[in-house]
Design a protein around this motif. Structure first.
Motif, PDB file in Angstrom:
ATOM      1  N   TYR A 188      14.111 -30.263  67.532  1.00 55.00           N
ATOM      2  CA  TYR A 188      13.004 -29.535  68.157  1.00 55.00           C
ATOM      3  C   TYR A 188      13.170 -29.352  69.658  1.00 55.00           C
ATOM      4  CZ  TYR A 188      11.218 -34.337  68.581  1.00 55.00           C
ATOM      5  OH  TYR A 188      11.079 -35.668  68.833  1.00 55.00           O
ATOM      6  N   VAL A 189      13.834 -30.315  70.330  1.00 56.82           N
ATOM      7  CA  VAL A 189      14.071 -30.123  71.760  1.00 56.82           C
ATOM      8  C   VAL A 189      15.082 -28.992  71.954  1.00 56.82           C
ATOM      9  CG1 VAL A 189      15.021 -31.183  73.841  1.00 56.82           C
ATOM     10  CG2 VAL A 189      13.476 -32.472  72.396  1.00 56.82           C
ATOM     11  N   GLU A 190      16.071 -28.977  71.069  1.00 51.90           N
ATOM     12  CA  GLU A 190      17.072 -27.911  71.142  1.00 51.90           C
ATOM     13  C   GLU A 190      16.420 -26.541  70.961  1.00 51.90           C
ATOM     14  OE1 GLU A 190      20.700 -27.838  68.458  1.00 51.90           O
ATOM     15  OE2 GLU A 190      20.958 -29.655  69.672  1.00 51.90           O
ATOM     16  N   SER A 191      15.518 -26.444  69.965  1.00 55.12           N
ATOM     17  CA  SER A 191      14.863 -25.148  69.735  1.00 55.12           C
ATOM     18  C   SER A 191      13.989 -24.789  70.923  1.00 55.12           C
ATOM     19  CB  SER A 191      14.001 -25.162  68.474  1.00 55.12           C
ATOM     20  OG  SER A 191      14.234 -26.296  67.726  1.00 55.12           O
ATOM     21  N   ALA A 192      13.292 -25.789  71.494  1.00 58.89           N
ATOM     22  CA  ALA A 192      12.427 -25.512  72.641  1.00 58.89           C
ATOM     23  C   ALA A 192      13.258 -24.995  73.806  1.00 58.89           C
ATOM     24  CB  ALA A 192      11.677 -26.769  73.052  1.00 58.89           C
ATOM     25  N   THR A 193      14.423 -25.619  74.031  1.00 59.74           N
ATOM     26  CA  THR A 193      15.286 -25.174  75.114  1.00 59.74           C
ATOM     27  C   THR A 193      15.776 -23.761  74.846  1.00 59.74           C
ATOM     28  OG1 THR A 193      16.068 -27.450  75.081  1.00 59.74           O
ATOM     29  CG2 THR A 193      17.161 -25.966  76.616  1.00 59.74           C
ATOM     30  N   ALA A 197      12.032 -22.960  77.139  1.00 53.46           N
ATOM     31  CA  ALA A 197      11.046 -23.878  77.701  1.00 53.46           C
ATOM     32  C   ALA A 197      11.623 -24.553  78.946  1.00 53.46           C
ATOM     33  CB  ALA A 197      10.661 -24.924  76.661  1.00 53.46           C
ATOM     34  N   ARG A 198      10.762 -24.743  79.956  1.00 48.44           N
ATOM     35  CA  ARG A 198      11.231 -25.386  81.186  1.00 48.44           C
ATOM     36  C   ARG A 198      11.331 -26.902  80.973  1.00 48.44           C
ATOM     37  NH1 ARG A 198       9.939 -21.850  85.660  1.00 48.44           N
ATOM     38  NH2 ARG A 198       8.902 -20.019  84.812  1.00 48.44           N
ATOM     39  N   PRO A 199      12.158 -27.558  81.824  1.00 46.81           N
ATOM     40  CA  PRO A 199      12.312 -29.021  81.701  1.00 46.81           C
ATOM     41  C   PRO A 199      10.973 -29.755  81.727  1.00 46.81           C
ATOM     42  CG  PRO A 199      13.876 -28.136  83.286  1.00 46.81           C
ATOM     43  CD  PRO A 199      13.025 -26.984  82.851  1.00 46.81           C
ATOM     44  N   GLY A 200      10.058 -29.329  82.612  1.00 46.64           N
ATOM     45  CA  GLY A 200       8.754 -30.005  82.716  1.00 46.64           C
ATOM     46  C   GLY A 200       8.031 -29.962  81.391  1.00 46.64           C
ATOM     47  N   ARG A 201       8.048 -28.803  80.749  1.00 46.79           N
ATOM     48  CA  ARG A 201       7.364 -28.651  79.464  1.00 46.79           C
ATOM     49  C   ARG A 201       8.031 -29.521  78.401  1.00 46.79           C
ATOM     50  NH1 ARG A 201       3.980 -25.445  76.528  1.00 46.79           N
ATOM     51  NH2 ARG A 201       4.600 -25.274  74.340  1.00 46.79           N
ATOM     52  N   ILE A 202       9.350 -29.525  78.424  1.00 50.69           N
ATOM     53  CA  ILE A 202      10.067 -30.320  77.424  1.00 50.69           C
ATOM     54  C   ILE A 202       9.754 -31.806  77.597  1.00 50.69           C
ATOM     55  CG2 ILE A 202      12.376 -31.071  76.701  1.00 50.69           C
ATOM     56  CD1 ILE A 202      13.302 -28.223  77.199  1.00 50.69           C
TER      57      ILE A 202
END
Lengths: 298, 306
Positions: A188-193, A197-202
């Motif tokens: 899910y982090v990979e998909s968000a990136t 998605a910005r680092p702050g959001r992640i």
């Protein structure tokens, strides 16, 4: 099938779910109970302690506990070498232990979480430097480090909290970093990136919520550890000033009279065992409740 | 393997340099080491004399190079209390501590392994309850309190063992039990959960189905796998015991480095404290290095990680 299962999960409110888990796991219930008693006595010490913890009466010094011959229920756990009521001192002593444990963990967890997040998220040289320093502190026998720093800084509550706060941070750094690396690899982090998605959001949306479970569990065990170590420092005469009623200070005094008045050392030690038993059971239980994977199988 | 060894060696050396840096700054935490090293009621003249004698008036960088240079030659200055070279004083105390930690380790392993293996191989049995109980107690009973209670029961009341000193084999029993209790709990937990895990493996079932006796299965198949996990934690526990010996040696008047550090701290003899800290950290670093090497030898998978 899958949808049914999800629906069932939603019908139960989080509160109901917690209640269900509390009663399903008896050990957890005992942990909550033991810790609750200690917390209660720390908060309401002046109302439940039968005597003032500093009130001396040399005429009744080293009086035996009530159930032994020569004791009375005026002093249920007997008195210490200065005739102070043991039970009252133990009740007040829980304040020192819980204060040190709570603030010590708060400081070390905040510090460790920030540094661990940076190390795990930024990586590269920053990671190497932070982890190098953390591992360095983990290489020195912990008790030795704490004893020496306490001796250098001198006896005070603030010093003890600071010592535990800082010396325990490397452990939290290591755990946070490990979790961050694990979470970052997950889908899910990979998909968000990949959707930008910005680092702050992640960090705030994906990484932090996943960190809370493991960190809170470790925090419970570490708090229990700090209560342990605070008493140990007190035992060596290196924790809070000698006048303060703390379990460690009581143990140190009790050691002098161990041969003829063993209860002076026995009861504060039992208080430590009681507290740390509660916190360990609580920690095991928290792990079950907070770890989402465990919750599914529950 | 050689590359792995080499990189671990470099790491350990760096760690030792770091330990020296920490011990240097440790006594300077308050900014006035001379004040720290003199009694609380010392006159300003006495503090000034200490400052002069220890060279605390020199620039920090000079003090630092002097400390590191001395350390490289094994010189940690003079003990303030004994007025003798600090590191050689430490070395005199090492054998007693090693003796005690080995006895404690032996006690812990001797009880933890059977308890953990039986407990893990028969979940829900009395062995399992015992194993879980000891696992929990090891973590919740402070060793300094346990030591005092052991003295009350076995030295004062029953008179079976001496309550202090290092004279004859009987005198090591109580301190070793008190010091080994925490590792015992850790080992039991580890062995029990490792046994639980391998219990379900195919090769264990195969071993049973071949008609091998349970004792042989546990010994040959289960324990051998569990021992790999055990190796990784034995080193850590030695490090813990060095710390724990501060209490245990003080309580039992055991003449090792644990008691020495308590005495040195009380006497504000910080050159001696530094020497003990460096020695202990060095001991742990070397131990971790050996553990990793042993681990790599036992388990080929480790060699290629990282």
């Amino acid at each position: 099938m899958r949808i049914d299962a999800l629906d069932q999960e939603n019908v139960r409110s989080p509160f109901q779910r917690v209640l269900r888990i509390v009663f399903r796991d008896k050990a957890g219930l005992v942990g909550v109970l033991l810790f609750g008693i200690v917390l209660f006595s720390a908060i309401f010490a002046p109302y439940i302690a039968p005597h003032h913890p500093l009130e001396q009466n040399l005429r009744i010094s080293r009086q035996v506990p009530a159930w032994q011959e020569g004791g009375d229920w005026e002093h249920p756990l007997g008195t210490d070498n200065l005739g102070r009521d043991m039970l009252s001192r133990i009740i007040y002593g829980s304040r020192v232990s819980l204060t040190v444990g709570f603030f010590g963990v708060l400081i070390s967890m905040s510090l460790g979480m920030i540094l661990g997040l940076v190390a795990g998220y930024v990586g590269g040289r920053t990671d190497n430097i932070i982890m190098g320093i953390a591992n360095l502190f983990l290489a020195i026998p912990y008790l030795l480090l704490v004893v020496v720093v306490a001796a250098v800084l001198g006896r005070s509550l603030i010093n003890v909290i600071m010592i535990f706060g800082f010396t325990n941070a490397p452990l939290f750094v290591r755990i946070t970093r490990g979790e961050v690396l694990r979470i970052r690899k997950s889908g899910y982090v990979e998909s968000a990136t990949s959707i930008g998605a910005r680092p702050g959001r992640i960090i705030f949306q994906h990484i932090l919520p996943n960190l809370i479970g493991p960190l809170l569990t470790v925090a419970t065990f570490e708090m229990s550890g700090m209560i342990f170590y605070e008493a140990g420092l007190g035992f060596l005469g290196l924790s809070v000033p000698p006048g303060v009623p703390s379990w460690g200070n009581m143990l140190a005094a009790g050691r002098q009279y161990i041969q003829f008045s063993p209860w002076i050392a026995a009861f504060p030690g039992l208080a430590i065992v009681f507290t740390s038993l509660g916190m360990n059971l609580l920690g095991d239980w928290l792990r079950d409740v907070l770890d989402p994977k465990m919750r599914r199988s529950a | 393997m050689q590359r792995y060894l080499f990189s671990r060696l470099i790491q350990s050396a760096l760690l030792m340099v770091g330990v020296l840096v920490i011990t240097f700054f440790m006594v300077r935490l308050t900014g006035d080491p001379a004040r720290v090293m003199t009694p609380r009621d010392a006159s300003p003249e006495r503090v000034e004399a200490m400052r002069e004698a220890m060279g605390f008036n020199d620039p920090l960088i000079i003090q630092f190079t002097r400390y590191m240079g001395g350390a490289a030659r094994g010189n940690f200055g003079q003990s303030l209390h004994y007025r003798a070279p600090a590191m050689s004083l430490v070395m005199q105390r090492v054998p007693a501590t090693i003796e005690l930690t080995l006895a404690a380790m032996g006690f812990a392993l001797f009880f933890a392994i059977p308890l953990g293996v039986f407990g893990g191989s028969r979940p829900g049995s009395i062995w399992d309850t015992l194993a879980r109980g000891f696992g929990l107690l090891g973590q919740t009973v402070p060793n300094f309190w346990l030591a005092l209670m052991l003295i009350v029961v076995f030295a004062v009341d029953l008179g079976w063992f001496p309550s202090f000193g290092r004279s004859g084999p009987m005198s090591i029993v109580l301190p070793a039990v008190a010091l080994g209790f925490f590792p015992l709990g850790q080992f039991v937990r580890l062995v029990r959960s490792a046994t639980l895990e391998v219990r379900g493996e195919d090769y264990i079932r195969t071993a049973y189905s071949k008609g091998i006796e349970e004792r042989a299965v546990l010994g040959r198949h289960v324990f051998r796998n569990v021992s790999i996990t055990l190796v990784s934690i034995v080193g850590v526990q030695f490090g813990y015991m060095l710390g724990g010996s501060i209490y245990i040696e003080s309580i039992f008047s055991w003449p090792g480095i644990g008691r020495m550090i308590n005495e040195a701290v009380q006497a504000r003899d910080f050159p001696l404290v530094q020497a003990i800290a460096v020695f202990s950290a060095g001991f742990v670093v070397v131990l971790n290095l050996l553990t990793d090497v042993a681990y790599a030898l036992i388990d080929p998978r480790i060699r290629y990680e990282d």
